[in-house]
Design a protein around this motif. Structure first.
Motif, mmCIF file in Angstrom:
data_model
loop_
_atom_site.group_PDB
_atom_site.id
_atom_site.type_symbol
_atom_site.label_atom_id
_atom_site.label_comp_id
_atom_site.label_asym_id
_atom_site.label_seq_id
_atom_site.Cartn_x
_atom_site.Cartn_y
_atom_site.Cartn_z
ATOM 1 N N PRO A 185 46.220 29.172 40.252
ATOM 2 C CA PRO A 185 44.847 29.646 39.775
ATOM 3 C C PRO A 185 45.329 30.719 38.825
ATOM 4 O O PRO A 185 46.346 31.440 38.789
ATOM 5 C CB PRO A 185 44.006 30.145 41.163
ATOM 6 C CG PRO A 185 45.203 30.251 42.204
ATOM 7 C CD PRO A 185 46.132 29.416 41.898
ATOM 8 N N TRP A 186 44.271 31.157 38.050
ATOM 9 C CA TRP A 186 44.366 31.890 37.107
ATOM 10 C C TRP A 186 43.990 33.441 37.763
ATOM 11 O O TRP A 186 43.091 33.493 38.405
ATOM 12 C CB TRP A 186 43.626 31.874 35.739
ATOM 13 C CG TRP A 186 44.012 30.487 35.133
ATOM 14 C CD1 TRP A 186 43.603 29.321 35.559
ATOM 15 C CD2 TRP A 186 44.972 30.465 34.112
ATOM 16 N NE1 TRP A 186 44.023 28.180 34.694
ATOM 17 C CE2 TRP A 186 45.054 28.918 33.698
ATOM 18 C CE3 TRP A 186 45.666 31.428 33.388
ATOM 19 C CZ2 TRP A 186 45.799 28.675 32.898
ATOM 20 C CZ3 TRP A 186 46.510 30.840 32.537
ATOM 21 C CH2 TRP A 186 46.570 29.399 32.142
ATOM 22 N N ILE A 187 44.706 34.577 37.253
ATOM 23 C CA ILE A 187 44.238 35.897 37.459
ATOM 24 C C ILE A 187 43.557 36.385 36.267
ATOM 25 O O ILE A 187 44.117 36.587 35.145
ATOM 26 C CB ILE A 187 45.315 36.708 37.745
ATOM 27 C CG1 ILE A 187 45.971 36.096 39.062
ATOM 28 C CG2 ILE A 187 44.704 38.195 38.052
ATOM 29 C CD1 ILE A 187 47.233 36.925 39.702
ATOM 30 N N ASP A 188 42.127 36.346 36.311
ATOM 31 C CA ASP A 188 41.586 36.765 35.025
ATOM 32 C C ASP A 188 40.999 38.319 34.811
ATOM 33 O O ASP A 188 41.354 39.142 36.161
ATOM 34 C CB ASP A 188 40.208 35.906 34.663
ATOM 35 C CG ASP A 188 39.685 36.132 33.451
ATOM 36 O OD1 ASP A 188 40.139 36.681 32.841
ATOM 37 O OD2 ASP A 188 38.903 34.968 33.046
ATOM 38 N N TYR A 189 40.282 38.832 34.023
ATOM 39 C CA TYR A 189 39.565 40.051 34.065
ATOM 40 C C TYR A 189 37.976 40.206 34.467
ATOM 41 O O TYR A 189 37.287 39.254 34.082
ATOM 42 C CB TYR A 189 39.781 40.821 32.656
ATOM 43 C CG TYR A 189 41.235 41.262 32.513
ATOM 44 C CD1 TYR A 189 41.703 42.733 32.808
ATOM 45 C CD2 TYR A 189 42.420 40.150 32.410
ATOM 46 C CE1 TYR A 189 43.189 42.927 32.549
ATOM 47 C CE2 TYR A 189 43.543 40.644 32.256
ATOM 48 C CZ TYR A 189 44.024 42.015 32.593
ATOM 49 O OH TYR A 189 45.273 42.244 32.364
ATOM 50 N N GLU A 190 37.660 41.091 35.143
ATOM 51 C CA GLU A 190 36.320 41.167 35.362
ATOM 52 C C GLU A 190 35.556 41.626 34.056
ATOM 53 O O GLU A 190 36.147 42.048 33.001
ATOM 54 C CB GLU A 190 35.954 42.222 36.284
ATOM 55 C CG GLU A 190 36.578 43.584 36.395
ATOM 56 C CD GLU A 190 35.724 44.539 35.439
ATOM 57 O OE1 GLU A 190 34.625 44.609 35.637
ATOM 58 O OE2 GLU A 190 36.434 45.608 35.175
ATOM 59 N N ASP A 191 34.092 41.456 34.061
ATOM 60 C CA ASP A 191 33.336 41.220 32.858
ATOM 61 C C ASP A 191 33.595 42.815 32.276
ATOM 62 O O ASP A 191 33.498 42.590 30.649
ATOM 63 C CB ASP A 191 31.816 41.172 33.432
ATOM 64 C CG ASP A 191 31.484 39.794 33.708
ATOM 65 O OD1 ASP A 191 32.599 39.227 33.571
ATOM 66 O OD2 ASP A 191 30.411 39.525 34.076
ATOM 67 N N ALA A 192 33.664 43.854 32.744
ATOM 68 C CA ALA A 192 33.675 45.151 31.883
ATOM 69 C C ALA A 192 34.991 45.300 31.173
ATOM 70 O O ALA A 192 35.022 46.113 30.142
ATOM 71 C CB ALA A 192 33.559 46.375 33.114
ATOM 72 N N HIS A 193 35.952 44.319 31.432
ATOM 73 C CA HIS A 193 37.211 44.508 30.849
ATOM 74 C C HIS A 193 37.368 43.077 30.018
ATOM 75 O O HIS A 193 38.845 42.824 29.593
ATOM 76 C CB HIS A 193 38.262 44.688 31.505
ATOM 77 C CG HIS A 193 38.180 46.339 32.064
ATOM 78 N ND1 HIS A 193 37.614 46.345 33.395
ATOM 79 C CD2 HIS A 193 38.736 47.507 31.552
ATOM 80 C CE1 HIS A 193 37.585 47.632 33.409
ATOM 81 N NE2 HIS A 193 38.338 48.401 32.619
ATOM 82 N N ALA A 194 36.399 42.148 29.772
ATOM 83 C CA ALA A 194 36.695 40.862 29.357
ATOM 84 C C ALA A 194 36.835 40.876 27.714
ATOM 85 O O ALA A 194 37.312 39.912 27.316
ATOM 86 C CB ALA A 194 35.399 40.076 29.582
ATOM 87 N N SER A 195 36.846 42.118 27.142
ATOM 88 C CA SER A 195 37.141 41.965 25.748
ATOM 89 C C SER A 195 38.565 42.177 25.495
ATOM 90 O O SER A 195 38.993 42.223 24.459
ATOM 91 C CB SER A 195 36.214 43.122 25.113
ATOM 92 O OG SER A 195 36.510 44.353 25.434
ATOM 93 N N LEU A 196 39.429 42.798 26.408
ATOM 94 C CA LEU A 196 40.807 42.784 26.126
ATOM 95 C C LEU A 196 41.344 41.506 25.580
ATOM 96 O O LEU A 196 40.969 40.595 25.955
ATOM 97 C CB LEU A 196 41.417 43.369 27.404
ATOM 98 C CG LEU A 196 40.977 44.608 28.060
ATOM 99 C CD1 LEU A 196 41.709 44.934 29.559
ATOM 100 C CD2 LEU A 196 41.241 45.952 27.131
ATOM 101 N N PRO A 197 42.370 41.736 24.668
ATOM 102 C CA PRO A 197 43.004 40.573 24.051
ATOM 103 C C PRO A 197 43.594 39.601 25.523
ATOM 104 O O PRO A 197 43.272 38.337 25.159
ATOM 105 C CB PRO A 197 44.101 41.055 23.176
ATOM 106 C CG PRO A 197 43.645 42.529 22.879
ATOM 107 C CD PRO A 197 42.859 43.013 24.024
#
Length: 291
Positions: A185-197
């Motif tokens: 599975p992927w380790i992604d970022y929560e919504d508050a940090h979703a704009s990071l490259p």
């Protein structure tokens, strides 16, 4: 006006920069009651009100407080210059240099290389502050700051220097079999940090993956790093640095788009440019592997 203790000026400076008694006390290594007492004593001796409290409970300088602060900071700079001068006279740099940066830069890049600076300048004390928030250099919350982007704020008193560029790569736990990586599975970022490259790249990669899912979302690179090392998924990490962690293995991304890169910037205050201790730390930082 009664004669006052010059040492009380450091309490004025600390409270102005920290805005609360507790934060000022932590910075000075004392108690909030001591800070309050020393400020009250300074106001009594000067015969003026230096601080008012706003609706949020923060201590804000009055007009006369700002005028006193200008001279207090001049005294502070003079004291620092004397420390540096004594260090040069003894042919050994002394003093404290405080660096702020995001946790992954502090823990993964600076800490493994601190011994080099300590060998070169054993008289220096380095304070490392893993802080996602950009500390205010104008308030002397830090002497130097390292960030993944050039700041849009800070004014003319903040100097910015590009140190390098960290290219990201995909990593997962080295304990995973290669055949298991496509289904990891992927380790992604929560919504508050979703704009990071790296967050945008991961979100797009997961969407294109027929088996793509991200049951774990994080807020920063340091957490993503540890989660990947513990076998919880695959994620983007600074390639050259993460490759040195034996708990991790690089994952092939030839079927994905080019991974992002992030610039690393060194920020300093213009008034610190002549401090020998700060210059020594800057030279050390310039010699680290930033690409």
């Amino acid at each position: 006006m009664q004669s006052f203790n010059w040492n009380d000026l450091k309490y004025l400076i600390a409270l102005h920069r920290a805005e609360t008694l507790l934060a000022a006390a932590r910075h000075l290594g004392t108690s909030d009651t001591t800070v309050a007492r020393r400020i009250a004593d300074l106001q009594d001796k000067l015969g003026v009100t230096l601080f008012l409290r706003d609706s949020a409970g923060r201590y804000v300088l009055t007009e006369i407080g700002h005028a006193v602060l200008i001279h207090a900071e001049t005294t502070e700079r003079a004291a620092i210059a004397v420390e540096d001068l004594l260090g040069q006279i003894t042919t050994r740099l002394t003093g404290v240099v405080r660096i702020s940066s995001v946790p992954v830069i502090i823990n993964r890049i600076l800490v493994p290389q601190v011994h080099i600076l300590q060998d070169q300048e054993p008289g220096l004390t380095l304070e490392l502050v893993p802080e996602a928030r950009l500390l205010d250099l104008n308030k002397r919350e830090a002497d130097l700051a390292l960030r993944f982007a050039r700041p849009a704020a800070g004014g003319l008193r903040v100097k910015a220097q590009k140190l390098g560029r960290l290219t990201f790569a995909l990593f997962a736990s080295s304990a995973l079999a290669e055949s298991a990586l496509p289904e990891t599975p992927w380790i992604d970022y929560e919504d508050a940090h979703a704009s990071l490259p790296q967050a945008r790249w991961l979100a797009n990669a997961a969407q294109r993956d027929p088996a793509g899912h991200a049951p774990l979302k994080v807020a920063d690179l340091e957490t993503a790093w540890e989660a990947a090392a513990q076998g919880l998924g695959k994620t983007l990490l600074p390639g050259a640095v993460a490759a040195a962690d034996t708990r991790l293995q690089r994952v092939d991304v030839r079927h994905q788009t080019t991974t992002p890169a992030r610039e690393v910037w060194l920020l300093s205050h213009a008034d610190q440019s002549d401090r020998a201790s700060v210059l020594a730390v800057k030279n050390w930082l310039n010699g680290l592997p930033w690409s």
